[in-house]
Write a protein that holds these residues in place. Sequence first.
Motif, PDB file in Angstrom:
ATOM      1  N   GLU A 152       0.852  -1.192   0.000  1.00 39.93           N
ATOM      2  CA  GLU A 152       0.000   0.000   0.000  1.00 39.93           C
ATOM      3  C   GLU A 152       0.886   1.240   0.000  1.00 39.93           C
ATOM      4  O   GLU A 152       0.954   1.975   0.981  1.00 39.93           O
ATOM      5  N   ALA A 158       2.798   7.353   7.757  1.00 37.77           N
ATOM      6  CA  ALA A 158       2.182   6.368   8.650  1.00 37.77           C
ATOM      7  C   ALA A 158       1.653   5.159   7.875  1.00 37.77           C
ATOM      8  O   ALA A 158       1.194   4.192   8.479  1.00 37.77           O
ATOM      9  N   MET A 160       3.179   2.650   5.649  1.00 30.45           N
ATOM     10  CA  MET A 160       4.411   2.111   5.083  1.00 30.45           C
ATOM     11  C   MET A 160       4.122   0.781   4.395  1.00 30.45           C
ATOM     12  O   MET A 160       3.091   0.162   4.644  1.00 30.45           O
ATOM     13  N   MET A 165       5.172  -4.725  13.579  1.00 29.09           N
ATOM     14  CA  MET A 165       3.953  -4.910  14.356  1.00 29.09           C
ATOM     15  C   MET A 165       4.295  -5.740  15.594  1.00 29.09           C
ATOM     16  O   MET A 165       4.839  -6.819  15.488  1.00 29.09           O
ATOM     17  N   ASP A 206     -11.334  -3.955   8.413  1.00 23.03           N
ATOM     18  CA  ASP A 206     -10.155  -4.174   7.587  1.00 23.03           C
ATOM     19  C   ASP A 206     -10.479  -3.774   6.149  1.00 23.03           C
ATOM     20  O   ASP A 206     -11.649  -3.764   5.754  1.00 23.03           O
ATOM     21  N   LYS A 226     -13.592  -5.484  15.288  1.00 21.55           N
ATOM     22  CA  LYS A 226     -12.319  -4.749  15.260  1.00 21.55           C
ATOM     23  C   LYS A 226     -12.490  -3.354  15.842  1.00 21.55           C
ATOM     24  O   LYS A 226     -13.416  -2.635  15.458  1.00 21.55           O
ATOM     25  N   CYS A 242      -3.236   3.444  15.463  1.00 20.97           N
ATOM     26  CA  CYS A 242      -1.912   3.065  15.948  1.00 20.97           C
ATOM     27  C   CYS A 242      -1.932   1.709  16.653  1.00 20.97           C
ATOM     28  O   CYS A 242      -0.912   1.022  16.720  1.00 20.97           O
ATOM     29  N   LEU A 243      -3.078   1.344  17.208  1.00 20.15           N
ATOM     30  CA  LEU A 243      -3.254   0.021  17.820  1.00 20.15           C
ATOM     31  C   LEU A 243      -4.550  -0.563  17.279  1.00 20.15           C
ATOM     32  O   LEU A 243      -5.500   0.192  17.017  1.00 20.15           O
ATOM     33  N   ASN A 246      -8.385  -6.960  17.663  1.00 22.23           N
ATOM     34  CA  ASN A 246      -9.137  -7.804  16.741  1.00 22.23           C
ATOM     35  C   ASN A 246      -9.667  -9.056  17.421  1.00 22.23           C
ATOM     36  O   ASN A 246      -8.912  -9.762  18.101  1.00 22.23           O
ATOM     37  N   GLY A 272      -2.645  -5.462  18.204  1.00 24.32           N
ATOM     38  CA  GLY A 272      -1.496  -5.149  17.351  1.00 24.32           C
ATOM     39  C   GLY A 272      -1.086  -3.704  17.543  1.00 24.32           C
ATOM     40  O   GLY A 272      -1.932  -2.803  17.473  1.00 24.32           O
ATOM     41  N   PHE A 273       0.192  -3.494  17.786  1.00 28.81           N
ATOM     42  CA  PHE A 273       0.748  -2.142  17.917  1.00 28.81           C
ATOM     43  C   PHE A 273       1.536  -1.827  16.648  1.00 28.81           C
ATOM     44  O   PHE A 273       2.469  -2.563  16.307  1.00 28.81           O
ATOM     45  N   GLY A 274       1.193  -0.763  15.970  1.00 30.17           N
ATOM     46  CA  GLY A 274       1.985  -0.317  14.822  1.00 30.17           C
ATOM     47  C   GLY A 274       3.140   0.508  15.384  1.00 30.17           C
ATOM     48  O   GLY A 274       2.955   1.670  15.741  1.00 30.17           O
ATOM     49  N   ARG A 277       4.062   3.677  13.561  1.00 21.70           N
ATOM     50  CA  ARG A 277       2.988   4.680  13.705  1.00 21.70           C
ATOM     51  C   ARG A 277       3.060   5.391  15.049  1.00 21.70           C
ATOM     52  O   ARG A 277       2.875   6.598  15.116  1.00 21.70           O
TER      53      ARG A 277
HETATM   54  P1  AMP Z   1      -4.080  -4.420  11.362  1.00 21.56           P
HETATM   55  O1  AMP Z   1      -3.707  -5.867  11.235  1.00 21.56           O
HETATM   56  O2  AMP Z   1      -4.440  -3.818  10.037  1.00 21.56           O
HETATM   57  O3  AMP Z   1      -5.087  -4.175  12.421  1.00 21.56           O
HETATM   58  O4  AMP Z   1      -2.727  -3.682  11.769  1.00 21.56           O
HETATM   59  C1  AMP Z   1      -2.211  -3.695  13.075  1.00 21.56           C
HETATM   60  C2  AMP Z   1      -1.500  -2.404  13.314  1.00 21.56           C
HETATM   61  O5  AMP Z   1      -0.412  -2.289  12.402  1.00 21.56           O
HETATM   62  C3  AMP Z   1      -2.364  -1.179  13.033  1.00 21.56           C
HETATM   63  O6  AMP Z   1      -3.076  -0.782  14.188  1.00 21.56           O
HETATM   64  C4  AMP Z   1      -1.344  -0.143  12.640  1.00 21.56           C
HETATM   65  O7  AMP Z   1      -0.878   0.526  13.782  1.00 21.56           O
HETATM   66  C5  AMP Z   1      -0.229  -0.945  12.033  1.00 21.56           C
HETATM   67  N1  AMP Z   1      -0.258  -0.827  10.552  1.00 21.56           N
HETATM   68  C6  AMP Z   1      -1.156  -1.368   9.704  1.00 21.56           C
HETATM   69  N2  AMP Z   1      -0.871  -1.040   8.434  1.00 21.56           N
HETATM   70  C7  AMP Z   1       0.229  -0.250   8.475  1.00 21.56           C
HETATM   71  C8  AMP Z   1       1.024   0.416   7.491  1.00 21.56           C
HETATM   72  N3  AMP Z   1       0.747   0.348   6.192  1.00 21.56           N
HETATM   73  N4  AMP Z   1       2.092   1.141   7.905  1.00 21.56           N
HETATM   74  C9  AMP Z   1       2.401   1.221   9.220  1.00 21.56           C
HETATM   75  N5  AMP Z   1       1.688   0.612  10.190  1.00 21.56           N
HETATM   76  C10 AMP Z   1       0.626  -0.116   9.834  1.00 21.56           C
END
Ligand code: AMP
Length: 303
Positions: A152, A158, A160, A165, A206, A226, A242-243, A246, A272-274, A277
Amino acid sequence: MCMTCNTLLDRLIAEEILVETGIDGLYGRSGKFEDVLLRFDALISRFGDDQKADVIRFPPGMNRALFEKSGYLKSFPDLAGTVHSFAGNDKDHASLLETLEGGGDWTAGQKATDIVLAPAACYPLYPVVARKGKLPAQGRVYDLNSYCFRREPSKDPARMQMFRMREYVRMGTPDEVMAFRQSWMDRGQELIASVGLPVAIDVANDPFFGRAGRMLSNNQRDQNLKFELLVPVTSTEKPTACLSFNYHQDHFGKTWGLTTADGEVAHTACVGFGLERVALALFAHHGLDTGSWPAGVRKVLWG
Ligand code: AMP
Ligand code: ZN
């Protein structure tokens, strides 16, 4: 101070906090950035100390066959990344070099390997745990941290393509798993507030692919599967997740044959912690000079 820098990304690059690679969403991290990110990661460990989690660190690549079985391609075919490699002979090598020299597409001859890039830290975990047999009484908690890949590309720092994670993953009965998620929604807010950032929590979905994806997104929202903890990073109107919290219900339990001590299909949830981010949110709110961050924030992170 960069006078022509308008965006957070421009400023981070000008101050050499992030390093450009020529690809949107793919950056080098300076010592200063890593220091902030790793100190926040250590803060998560402090908040999660009582979880008695089993620590596993998977590499950023995962077993392709297991990835295929996970169902990821049904929902997010556009985000997945595969690892391809040269598998030819001398003749193929000569032709590769010739194509490269001529500016052609040398990648056409690459073959998919048995490795794909991990899209989330928890994807490699479920099959590994299922292989061990039934969960013990009270289930299990795992502590994970991995670089993840999502296709993406974006100018938003933010968003990337390769980022880290940190996750805690709970496996057990529906009650255990729901209690875990609630507890991390509370801790997550406390954690983020402790480093001087504003917090808000909202229900989320998602980015499911395609027309069928819209239905899945609505479903996920309707069932409150979620939640995201949002912090403004590059925009106040559109804060960044940022978090994430799920609840997968029995999706992974069914997919992998994961069972509780009583032989029921296990439910799972993850927080999950980004990490990038959160680091970016800290730089955006407290400034690019970590030495002048508020004393309270410095104390929490640096002790
Ligand atoms: P998700 O599995 O989509 O819930 O992602 C878990 C965490 O990863 C999210 O809460 C974000 O903080 C981080 N995250 C998701 N996608 C990205 C991205 N493209 N770049 C940076 N951090 C991300
Ligand atoms: Zn997860």
